[in-house]
Enzyme design. Sequence first.
Site, PDB file in Angstrom:
ATOM      1  N   ASP A  77      40.834  46.541  29.062  1.00 56.24           N
ATOM      2  CA  ASP A  77      40.213  47.217  30.205  1.00 56.24           C
ATOM      3  C   ASP A  77      39.536  48.520  29.782  1.00 56.24           C
ATOM      4  O   ASP A  77      39.954  49.157  28.815  1.00 56.24           O
ATOM      5  CB  ASP A  77      41.299  47.495  31.260  1.00 56.24           C
ATOM      6  CG  ASP A  77      40.702  47.730  32.633  1.00 56.24           C
ATOM      7  OD1 ASP A  77      39.482  47.543  32.804  1.00 56.24           O
ATOM      8  OD2 ASP A  77      41.464  48.106  33.541  1.00 56.24           O
TER       9      ASP A  77
ATOM     10  N   ASN B 125      36.008  37.780  37.972  1.00 52.87           N
ATOM     11  CA  ASN B 125      34.875  38.486  37.363  1.00 52.87           C
ATOM     12  C   ASN B 125      33.508  37.917  37.759  1.00 52.87           C
ATOM     13  O   ASN B 125      32.486  38.581  37.574  1.00 52.87           O
ATOM     14  CB  ASN B 125      34.995  38.518  35.837  1.00 52.87           C
ATOM     15  CG  ASN B 125      36.021  39.496  35.321  1.00 52.87           C
ATOM     16  OD1 ASN B 125      36.592  39.323  34.241  1.00 52.87           O
ATOM     17  ND2 ASN B 125      36.296  40.571  36.071  1.00 52.87           N
TER      18      ASN B 125
END
Length: 237
Positions: free
Chosen positions: A14, A62
């Site tokens: 991340d 996503n």
Amino acid sequence: MANNVPKHIAIIMDGNGRWAKKRMLPRVMGHKMGADALDRMLNAAGSLGVEHITVYAFSTENWKRAEEEVKGIMGILREYINKYFREYINSDFRVDSVGDLSRLAPDLQEDIARLKEASKDRKGIHLTIAMNYGGRDEIKRAVQKLAQRVKDGELQPEDITEELISQNLDSYPTPDPELVIRTSGEFRTSNFLLWQSAYAEYYITDKLWPDFTVEDLKDAIKSYQGRDRRFGGRNEE
Ligand code: FPP
């Protein structure tokens, strides 16, 4: 470092977007630098005693990102899967995937299948890439497979054990991760390896993924080695 090294480390990579934003670069550049950070881990992990690495490259959620970013990540995946194919010839590493690949572009699916097949007997570091992956989606698909077998009369509901569920997940037969690393300071599982990480230790660092170094990996392993893992029991038992 040699003793009690986690055999399987899973990573939520991340902070790529924030890394790029800080430098006024397009988000895709952050993902590209993220892929390079992964290369550093792959080069170092084997000598540290790690056997399996699973990385969260693209989640089922996503797809909601801007088209340009989705295209950019898919382009990086395509580029790296082909690079891994070229490199596997002179190295010993093996590549797998988890996630529902059927939504990916057909040529990317073919490249992944080719790489998996070509590297399957390799004994070195084992990289699993999570693509169009969601922990709930993976469990749902495993349940559907088992439900079909019950419907076909091959299986009784009471024969469904935790082991059988594990065996029907995409990750089978890779052992469960002992350590999950999450960068950029977020305290969430984000639907990553929900079933497999039931007893994993989490290591969360503020570092953004493209800045993550081999030293940081060693720190994560040291932190893991200092933990008292009880699996719901008591360690003096
Ligand atoms: C999370 O950062 C990262 C992703 C959604 C994509 C990760 C993908 C790669 C590193 C591509 C390469 C992968 C391989 C296997 C070669 P974010 O965009 O959510 O960051 P932010 O929270 O700072 O916005």
